[in-house]
Structures are given as structure tokens and as C-alpha cells.
Design an enzyme around this catalytic site. Structure first.
Site, PDB file in Angstrom:
ATOM      1  CE  LYS A 119      -4.366  -1.869   1.439  1.00 25.90           C
ATOM      2  NZ  LYS A 119      -4.030  -3.307   1.673  1.00 25.90           N
TER       3      LYS A 119
HETATM    4  C1  LIG Z   1      -4.664  -4.447   0.961  1.00 27.98           C
HETATM    5  C2  LIG Z   1      -3.871  -5.701   0.881  1.00 27.98           C
HETATM    6  C3  LIG Z   1      -4.120  -6.694  -0.086  1.00 27.98           C
HETATM    7  C4  LIG Z   1      -5.299  -6.628  -1.018  1.00 27.98           C
HETATM    8  O1  LIG Z   1      -5.125  -5.681  -2.033  1.00 27.98           O
HETATM    9  P1  LIG Z   1      -6.393  -5.208  -2.884  1.00 27.98           P
HETATM   10  O2  LIG Z   1      -5.887  -4.109  -3.731  1.00 27.98           O
HETATM   11  O3  LIG Z   1      -7.419  -4.738  -1.887  1.00 27.98           O
HETATM   12  O4  LIG Z   1      -6.873  -6.373  -3.667  1.00 27.98           O
HETATM   13  C5  LIG Z   1      -3.285  -7.776  -0.147  1.00 27.98           C
HETATM   14  N1  LIG Z   1      -2.250  -7.922   0.703  1.00 27.98           N
HETATM   15  C6  LIG Z   1      -1.986  -7.001   1.657  1.00 27.98           C
HETATM   16  C7  LIG Z   1      -0.838  -7.229   2.582  1.00 27.98           C
HETATM   17  C8  LIG Z   1      -2.775  -5.853   1.781  1.00 27.98           C
HETATM   18  O5  LIG Z   1      -2.499  -4.960   2.740  1.00 27.98           O
END
Ligand SMILES: *Cc1c(COP(=O)(O)O)cnc(C)c1O
Length: 460
Positions: A119
Site C-alpha cells: 500500500k
Molecule cells: C490491501 C492488501 C491486499 C489486497 O489488495 P487489494 O488491492 O485490496 O486487492 C493484499 N495484501 C496485503 C498485505 C494488503 O495490505
């Protein structure tokens, strides 16, 4: 061609009492308001193209240079290209390792940013775009409620961005010791408010602040996860890893551990721009509403969602499904109601989705370590297990790139249980337990929050 405009995924819904938003907005507006007035998600009215020649010319470029090239295609006319380059350089100041597993199968490690989560890639760029596009003479004030990880990614992303203040509310007793440390010690323009209440209380307080007319002068906004400003940066690592691990003329299989489908949407946008992707694997945990849909043609959201060890992917109705449906000619709203089904055959030809149980996730963590000495945490393991299933059903293929979305050290108990040791903290988190910082403590009381915001912002 002029700057790209953005429309709402709900614009074609016909329903009594519902007012679809039929217009378009600029990138800046979409970035600032996050969601369309009819609660739809913003979509670009065209996806720019990248030629084979341009793609080949990008080989050997550094990550921030690839980011600049790709984002410039979308933001041309909205943000000065040289300035965008500066923002990319600032945002992407960490490593993006691609680890070989075997043959030409790779793990793309998106876990080296300041909060060791993928993120960081999106949040750091969105923060800088907001900083660049906001009104020059007015501070922007971001208010977020968090139950843990998203708050620190957003807080770290906005740290040091000029003219923006961030207030993060978290439930005092519901975050882990390390999460609390990460949140309280961001500092600078980021203030953390430890609330004597639950996560829901924090969300309610934030909602009340947004609705309070007395605060309308404070220029409050959210840093919503469905913001288009968070989707665009999530294209870049697909291009980057393709350039690093493919030969001219090859196409790649990507496997993406998926929850709200923002990450896999970045891959879909990249493919539509011209990146040679032969299949996008959307690997989910036991929340299997999407693979069920691809198999049956009927969509049924899961409510409530199922708790799994890959907890960031416990999603019963992915928010970005609306964008996938849109791209394939359908419409689904945020409640999960389908207004028009997309072209299923076309979707099946480009996308593959599979549900990976917690047991399969644990088995994958063990076996990839034992066979190949690679350490994955539960989210990345769902991606890898999904890739193995796909190759088993469809025949071997290479090159393949599977994404690791968080650092294994964020899951010490799980890894210890399965592999017998605790993974080392990544560089960015090595000193986290020693950092200093205190939150502001507030009761679960809106008047307290309101007074606090007014006092601290009036002195700016
Ligand atoms: C948010 C997140 C995901 C999922 O990603 P999306 O874009 O919501 O599909 C997967 N792995 C981790 C560690 C995350 O923080």
C-alpha cells in the site's frame, strides 16, 4: 488530445429515486472528492496506449523513471511532466526486489516501503499528487480512522508533504503494540489521536466531522482507498517487473493476492495500455465470491466476509469489482447488486481467479521455503498458491511473476509456527520499537474531537 476526464461507474443505473451522475470531472476533482456524487467509482474515459517501441525503450530504467513514464501518460495536461518526475523520485526511494523462485518464476517483493506493505506504493504517490494539485493558499486536512495498517501507510505517505495535515484516529485498545508504535511515532505534520473506544467509534467520529457545517472552513478530506489516485500508481510495478524479467515479444502471467481488487485493477489497466500480459490471476482467500462468479456467471457477494489469516483480503464484495465490471461492459453497485452483467467469456479469457483456503496458504508458506528457500507471509502465499494451481490446470508457462504484498516480519507468530523462526525486520522497520512519540488521547466524544481540530488548525 486533452487531459483525461473521469466518469462514474454508476452513470447508467436506472432505479426510482436514484440520481446517476452523468457528467465527467477532471483528475484533480476525482482525486480530491474520491467518490462520484452518485457513490460510483471514477473511471478514466480513455486508457492511454504505450507502443511496443516505447516499451522496449524503457528497459533498464530505474523504478521511478518507469513510474514517471507511465503516470505521465495518464496525467498529461493535469500535472507538469518535470514536476511529476520529481514526485516519482521522492515517492520511490526504496528497493523493489524481484526474487527468483525456480526456472522463470519470480516473487515481486512490494514490501520494502516505509510500512513494509504494498500500500506504500499507492499511498506515497497519492499523497504527493494531492500536495501538488491542492489550492496553493489553503492547507488540506486529512482525517482517517484506522484499525491498524492502513493508517500508518497513509500517515507515512503524507509525512513531510507541504500544506497537508493528517489526523489519524485509532482505537486505543484494538491496535497491537507494534502498530501503536508505528502510528504514534510518524510525527511532523501527522497527528495521531488515540480514542478511548472501538474502531467503529473512530469511523463515526470521522463521519460526524465530515458532516459538521461548523468545520466546513477547515478543508477536511479523506484518503479513501477507492480513490483513482491510488489505482494509477499500482500499474507501475507490473511494467517494471515485466521489463526486468521478460525478453522482447514475450508475455507474462501475473498472480495477484486480492481483496478489494485495487492491485489487480492496476494490472488490468497496464494490460489495456499495452503491457503484454497473457493472464491475470486474481488469487483470493476463502472469500470466494469472484471465482464463483467467473465459474457460474452469477454474482453473489459474501456477507459477512470470512475471517482468514490473510486478513487484509477478508472482503465479501470487493470495492473495485465495479471497475472490473465496467471495463467488461457491466455494472455492479456498492451494495453488490448487479445492474448489468459484463461479457463473461471475455473476462474468462483474460482473468483467472481461485480461492485458496487457510490450510493451502500455510502449506504454500512451508513448501516454498523448504523447496526454494523463499519466505512468504500469508497474503503473498495466497498469490503463489494461486499461480501453482493455474499452472497445474493450464500447463506450464513462463515467465510468471507472483506478488508479495507485505513483509513476512509483520506476521512473526504465523511464520514462527510454520517455519520455526521469526523473520528479520526489514530495513524500514528495524528501529520501530525504539522510536519515540506520543498520541493525543481523546474520549469517544465528538465535541472533544471538534474542539481539538478547531484549536490545532486555527493556530496554523
Ligand atoms: C490491501 C492488501 C491486499 C489486497 O489488495 P487489494 O488491492 O485490496 O486487492 C493484499 N495484501 C496485503 C498485505 C494488503 O495490505
Amino acid at each position: 488530445m486533452g487531459a483525461i476526464k473521469y466518469y462514474s461507474t454508476n452513470r447508467n443505473i436506472i432505479e426510482s429515486g436514484f440520481k446517476p451522475f452523468k457528467g465527467t470531472v477532471s483528475f484533480k476533482e476525482a482525486l480530491m472528492i474520491g467518490q462520484a456524487p452518485d457513490a460510483g467509482l471514477f473511471m478514466p474515459e480513455r486508457i492511454p496506449n504505450i507502443s511496443k517501441g516505447d516499451l522496449e525503450d524503457l528497459r533498464g530504467n530505474r523504478y521511478f523513471e518507469v513510474a514517471h513514464f507511465i503516470l505521465d501518460k495518464f496525467l498529461y495536461g493535469d500535472i507538469d511532466s518535470d514536476y511529476l518526475l520529481k514526485l516519482c523520485k521522492e515517492a520511490y526511494n526504496f528497493k523493489v526486489p524481484i526474487e527468483k523462485v525456480n526456472d522463470r518464476k519470480y516473487i515481486l517483493r512490494l514490501d520494502q516501503g516505509p510500512t513494509a506493505s504494498f500500500k506504500d506504493f499507492a499511498a506515497r504517490m497519492m499523497a504527493r499528487l494531492m500536495g501538488a494539485l491542492k489550492d496553493e493558499n489553503k492547507d488540506l486536512n486529512i482525517l482517517v480512522a484506522t484499525s491498524g495498517d492502513t493508517g500508518s501507510a497513509v500517515g507515512e505517505a503524507f509525512k513531510g508533504v507541504n500544506g497537508i495535515n493528517v489526523f489519524i484516529l485509532y482505537p486505543e485498545k484494538e491496535v497491537s503494540g507494534r502498530q501503536k508504535k508505528q502510528l504514534d511515532t510518524i510525527g511532523e505534520n501527522v497527528t495521531t489521536l488515540s480514542i478511548n473506544g472501538k474502531f467503529d467509534d473512530c469511523q463515526n467520529l470521522v463521519k460526524m466531522a465530515f458532516q459538521d457545517k461548523d468545520l466546513s472552513d477547515l478543508n477536511l478530506t479523506s484518503a479513501n482507498s477507492i480513490n483513482i489516485g491510488r489505482i494509477l500508481p499500482q500499474m507501475v510495478y507490473y511494467f517494471y517487473s515485466y521489463l526486468e524479467k521478460s525478453e522482447e515479444g514475450e508475455s507474462v502471467v501475473f498472480s495477484v493476492p486480492s481483496g478489494n481488487f485495487g492491485n489487480s485493477l492496476g494490472c488490468e489497466f497496464s494490460r489495456r495500455m499495452g503491457l503484454p500480459v497473457s493472464k491475470i490471476i486474481m488469487a483470493v482467500n476463502e472469500n470466494d465470491e469472484f471465482p464463483n462468479y467467473l465459474n457460474s456467471g452469477k454474482y453473489q457477494k459474501l456477507s459477512p466476509s470470512k475471517p482468514c489469516i490473510s486478513s487484509a483480503m477478508n472482503v465479501g464484495h470487493p470495492s473495485n469489482l465495479a471497475r472490473f465490471f465496467e471495463l467488461y461492459g457491466g455494472t455492479v453497485d456498492k451494495s453488490g447488486k448487479v445492474h448489468k452483467y459484463p461479457d463473461l467469456k471475455k473476462m474468462q479469457s483474460k482473468l483467472f481467479s481461485i480461492a485458496i483456503s487457510d490450510q493451502m496458504t500455510k502449506d504454500a508458506i512451508k513448501s516454498i521455503y523448504e523447496k526454494h528457500n523463499v519466505i512468504l507471509e500469508p497474503h503473498g502465499a495466497v498469490g503463489w498458491a494461486g499461480l501453482e494451481k493455474y499452472l497445474h490446470e493450464n500447463g506450464d508457462y513462463s515467465p510468471c511473476i507472483s506478488l508479495e504484498t507485505a513483509h513476512p516480519a509483520k506476521f512473526p507468530e504465523e511464520i514462527k509456527l510454520l517455519l520455526g523462526f521469526e523473520p528479520e525486520l526489514p530495513e524500514s522497520m528495524k528501529d520501530v520499537d525504539k522510536r519515540q512519540g506520543e498520541p493525543i488521547r481523546l474520549e469517544n466524544d465528538y465535541i472533544q474531537l471538534k474542539n481539538f481540530l478547531i484549536c490545532s488548525l486555527e493556530n496554523k
